[in-house]
Design an enzyme around this catalytic site. Structure first.
Site, PDB file in Angstrom:
ATOM      1  N   LYS A 194       0.857  -1.186   0.000  1.00 57.65           N
ATOM      2  CA  LYS A 194       0.000   0.000   0.000  1.00 57.65           C
ATOM      3  C   LYS A 194       0.891   1.233   0.000  1.00 57.65           C
ATOM      4  O   LYS A 194       2.026   1.180   0.476  1.00 57.65           O
ATOM      5  CB  LYS A 194      -0.898   0.024   1.250  1.00 57.65           C
ATOM      6  N   GLY A 214     -20.052   7.315   2.000  1.00 52.74           N
ATOM      7  CA  GLY A 214     -19.028   7.545   0.970  1.00 52.74           C
ATOM      8  C   GLY A 214     -19.686   7.522  -0.390  1.00 52.74           C
ATOM      9  O   GLY A 214     -20.469   6.613  -0.685  1.00 52.74           O
ATOM     10  N   GLY A 233     -17.793   8.192  -3.416  1.00 51.53           N
ATOM     11  CA  GLY A 233     -16.709   8.323  -4.388  1.00 51.53           C
ATOM     12  C   GLY A 233     -16.756   7.166  -5.359  1.00 51.53           C
ATOM     13  O   GLY A 233     -17.830   6.675  -5.717  1.00 51.53           O
ATOM     14  N   ASN A 234     -15.590   6.684  -5.761  1.00 50.82           N
ATOM     15  CA  ASN A 234     -15.541   5.584  -6.719  1.00 50.82           C
ATOM     16  C   ASN A 234     -16.345   4.398  -6.209  1.00 50.82           C
ATOM     17  O   ASN A 234     -17.217   3.866  -6.903  1.00 50.82           O
ATOM     18  CB  ASN A 234     -14.082   5.193  -6.985  1.00 50.82           C
ATOM     19  N   GLY A 264     -18.355   3.986  -3.158  1.00 44.19           N
ATOM     20  CA  GLY A 264     -19.704   4.239  -2.632  1.00 44.19           C
ATOM     21  C   GLY A 264     -20.669   4.711  -3.706  1.00 44.19           C
ATOM     22  O   GLY A 264     -21.832   4.288  -3.740  1.00 44.19           O
TER      23      GLY A 264
HETATM   24  P1  NAD Z   1     -12.823   8.123  -3.245  1.00 42.76           P
HETATM   25  O1  NAD Z   1     -11.798   9.125  -2.910  1.00 42.76           O
HETATM   26  O2  NAD Z   1     -13.231   7.954  -4.665  1.00 42.76           O
HETATM   27  O3  NAD Z   1     -14.176   8.416  -2.409  1.00 42.76           O
HETATM   28  C1  NAD Z   1     -14.171   8.555  -1.020  1.00 42.76           C
HETATM   29  C2  NAD Z   1     -15.540   9.019  -0.566  1.00 42.76           C
HETATM   30  O4  NAD Z   1     -15.542   9.051   0.865  1.00 42.76           O
HETATM   31  C3  NAD Z   1     -15.897  10.437  -1.025  1.00 42.76           C
HETATM   32  O5  NAD Z   1     -17.278  10.519  -1.278  1.00 42.76           O
HETATM   33  C4  NAD Z   1     -15.522  11.277   0.184  1.00 42.76           C
HETATM   34  O6  NAD Z   1     -16.242  12.510   0.228  1.00 42.76           O
HETATM   35  C5  NAD Z   1     -15.926  10.349   1.304  1.00 42.76           C
HETATM   36  N1  NAD Z   1     -15.230  10.656   2.550  1.00 42.76           N
HETATM   37  C6  NAD Z   1     -13.950  11.042   2.717  1.00 42.76           C
HETATM   38  N2  NAD Z   1     -13.708  11.254   4.030  1.00 42.76           N
HETATM   39  C7  NAD Z   1     -14.861  10.990   4.688  1.00 42.76           C
HETATM   40  C8  NAD Z   1     -15.239  11.028   6.049  1.00 42.76           C
HETATM   41  N3  NAD Z   1     -14.383  11.441   6.994  1.00 42.76           N
HETATM   42  N4  NAD Z   1     -16.503  10.671   6.359  1.00 42.76           N
HETATM   43  C9  NAD Z   1     -17.370  10.285   5.410  1.00 42.76           C
HETATM   44  N5  NAD Z   1     -17.067  10.239   4.096  1.00 42.76           N
HETATM   45  C10 NAD Z   1     -15.817  10.578   3.754  1.00 42.76           C
HETATM   46  O7  NAD Z   1     -12.283   6.755  -2.625  1.00 42.76           O
HETATM   47  P2  NAD Z   1     -12.720   5.270  -3.020  1.00 42.76           P
HETATM   48  O8  NAD Z   1     -11.776   4.767  -4.046  1.00 42.76           O
HETATM   49  O9  NAD Z   1     -14.179   5.243  -3.258  1.00 42.76           O
HETATM   50  O10 NAD Z   1     -12.375   4.491  -1.672  1.00 42.76           O
HETATM   51  C11 NAD Z   1     -13.302   4.420  -0.600  1.00 42.76           C
HETATM   52  C12 NAD Z   1     -12.902   3.292   0.343  1.00 42.76           C
HETATM   53  O11 NAD Z   1     -12.881   2.061  -0.391  1.00 42.76           O
HETATM   54  C13 NAD Z   1     -11.512   3.433   0.961  1.00 42.76           C
HETATM   55  O12 NAD Z   1     -11.548   2.919   2.269  1.00 42.76           O
HETATM   56  C14 NAD Z   1     -10.648   2.550   0.076  1.00 42.76           C
HETATM   57  O13 NAD Z   1      -9.494   2.083   0.752  1.00 42.76           O
HETATM   58  C15 NAD Z   1     -11.634   1.417  -0.214  1.00 42.76           C
HETATM   59  N6  NAD Z   1     -11.319   0.647  -1.421  1.00 42.76           N
HETATM   60  C16 NAD Z   1     -11.208   1.264  -2.637  1.00 42.76           C
HETATM   61  C17 NAD Z   1     -10.935   0.503  -3.766  1.00 42.76           C
HETATM   62  C18 NAD Z   1     -10.880   1.106  -5.155  1.00 42.76           C
HETATM   63  O14 NAD Z   1     -10.825   0.344  -6.130  1.00 42.76           O
HETATM   64  N7  NAD Z   1     -10.935   2.422  -5.308  1.00 42.76           N
HETATM   65  C19 NAD Z   1     -10.748  -0.885  -3.648  1.00 42.76           C
HETATM   66  C20 NAD Z   1     -10.875  -1.476  -2.393  1.00 42.76           C
HETATM   67  C21 NAD Z   1     -11.167  -0.699  -1.290  1.00 42.76           C
END
Ligand code: NAD
Length: 428
Positions: free
Chosen positions: A108, A220, A222-223, A225
């Site tokens: 990571k 969440g 983002g990608n 959620g």
């Molecule tokens: P992202 O940056 O695209 O989205 C993150 C979302 O979380 C945004 O909507 C942001 O506003 C919100 N957020 C940030 N801080 C926050 C808080 N304090 N309280 C509430 N909401 C908050 O990130 P992502 O890629 O969607 O990743 C989200 C989670 O999924 C992370 O824990 C990441 O490790 C995990 N994850 C992501 C992937 C991937 O392929 N992108 C794969 C496995 C796990």
């Protein structure tokens, strides 16, 4: 007392190792594979801000294990990305790739910064600076990063490009989660959410629950959620979503398309809904803490870690927690949820769709091919559900939670490779 991400990981993994000790008879060196990362890389990276001021940020890459294949794991840009967190996330990647049986290890990366304060040019400079700091330790057969919190396909493109400038040749597969035009995979953007969706469906089918009646709250947008909200909107009742600034709730149902357009215009899903759209009049604004405790059937943390804790676990009303975020639940909360009969589908299984998609992207980058989206979805479903079945069997046989069972499956898979290749060795 609050614990660090790595302490939470240690609690879980040592519990799993202790349970497996009588049957697997692990040596001290073998146990250490799960508690000590191979390499910790740490440097300050700097960029010139638009103001002309030079600013530095601590940056990390932790390579936890390459027993089963090249190191693999995302890079996050976040104010709380410190060494303890990156170490824990690298360890979780080691377990995740083993649970769903793909030939990668675990790693990571992170840079401790608040990307919301960055201009596009500053973000590009930071992405390239990260590669400049660590490029010698990355590689298609060595260590393959991907997007995570606050990083995306555009950032992976800049990073791949910077890496190629450093090594002086093309290297398609050194980063995954890239844009389609630059070595990406059809469907990689939705792979994490889709994998979670398949796992959720199987769990509910197994418990004889009907999707249409189920109320779902997603933290969440983002990608992960945001895509999950789109997927569940069709067959379930999506009743709450949130982002870093807050959330919205409706006892009936909310439409992710409308919420997304609100977020686009106002900067947050919790922008003033009633004025934005007449169909959103019935929605209430909520905080992220309130979202976790809403009346719902499935709670999906899909943002940051450490949100379901000993302090709120007794108030969680969901019957299922699907962990799309990494490390959202503390061991204390896990125990409370178990005692309350709430099923937790752990991160190392629930969000493994992302790394499965990355694996297909990497394979196709090496062969120069591309799959249609339909094939990506089909293969992903098969692969994640095979992992799910192994975890379910392990849980049923030894009366374990899904998390305990997933850890057991991963440890056994990693240990099999270690023993077959001739024992614990210095990482190559
Ligand atoms: P992202 O940056 O695209 O989205 C993150 C979302 O979380 C945004 O909507 C942001 O506003 C919100 N957020 C940030 N801080 C926050 C808080 N304090 N309280 C509430 N909401 C908050 O990130 P992502 O890629 O969607 O990743 C989200 C989670 O999924 C992370 O824990 C990441 O490790 C995990 N994850 C992501 C992937 C991937 O392929 N992108 C794969 C496995 C796990």
């Amino acid at each position: 007392m609050s614990t660090t991400s790595y302490e939470r990981y240690r609690t879980n993994v040592e519990g799993a190792l202790d349970r497996l000790q009588p049957t697997l008879k692990l040596t001290g060196d073998e146990r250490e594979l799960f508690t000590r990362p191979d390499w910790i890389l740490q440097k300050d990276i700097s960029i010139t801000r638009e103001s002309g001021v030079r600013e530095s940020f601590p940056a990390y890459r932790v390579q936890f294990s390459n027993v089963r294949g090249p190191y693999k794991g995302g890079i996050r840009f976040h104010p709380e990305a410190d060494l303890e967190e990156v170490k824990a996330l690298a360890a979780l990647m080691m377990l995740k790739t083993a649970v769903v049986d793909i030939p990668f290890g675990g790693a990571k990366g992170g840079a401790q910064c608040d990307p919301r304060t960055f201009s596009p040019r500053e973000l590009e400079d930071l992405s390239r600076a990260y590669v400049d700091a660590f490029w010698e330790e990355l590689g298609e057969e060595k260590d393959i990063p991907a997007p995570d919190l606050n990083t995306n396909a555009q950032i992976m493109a800049w990073m791949r490009n910077q890496y190629e400038r450093r090594i002086g040749r093309i290297c398609r597969g050194v980063f995954t989660g890239k844009p389609l035009s630059y070595g990406g995979l059809q469907g990689r953007d939705i792979a994490t959410a889709l994998g979670g969706y398949y796992v959720l469906e199987s769990t509910l089918q197994h418990d004889d629950r009907h999707a249409g009646d189920m109320r779902i709250a997603v933290q969440g947008f983002g990608n992960v959620g945001g895509n999950m909200a789109d997927l569940v909107h069709h067959d379930y009742r999506l009743t709450a979503v949130s982002d870093v600034r807050g959330g919205v709730y409706s006892p009936d149902e909310i439409c992710p398309k409308i919420v997304r357009s609100i977020a686009k215009r106002t900067g947050s899903v919790s922008g003033d809904c009633s004025r934005e759209h007449p169909r959103m009049n019935h929605m209430q604004l909520i905080t992220n803490d309130e979202l976790l405790e809403l009346p719902c059937d499935v709670l999906i943390p899909a943002a940051i870690g450490n949100v379901i804790t000993g302090a709120n676990a007794t108030r969680i009303q969901a019957k299922y927690v699907l962990e799309l975020a990494n490390d959202p639940t503390t061991p204390e909360a896990d125990r409370i949820l178990r005692e309350r009969g709430i099923t937790v589908i752990p991160d190392v299984l629930a969000n493994a769709g992302g790394v499965i998609g990355s694996y297909y992207e990497w394979v196709l980058n090496k062969s120069g091919g591309q799959w249609p989206r339909s094939r990506v979805k089909r293969e992903l479903e098969e692969q994640i559900l095979a992992g799910y079945e192994r975890v379910r069997e392990e849980a049923a046989r030894d009366e374990l939670t899904f998390r305990q069972a997933a850890y057991a499956v991963a440890i056994k898979n990693i240990l099999t490779t270690v023993r077959e290749r001739g024992g614990v060795q210095r990482p190559c």
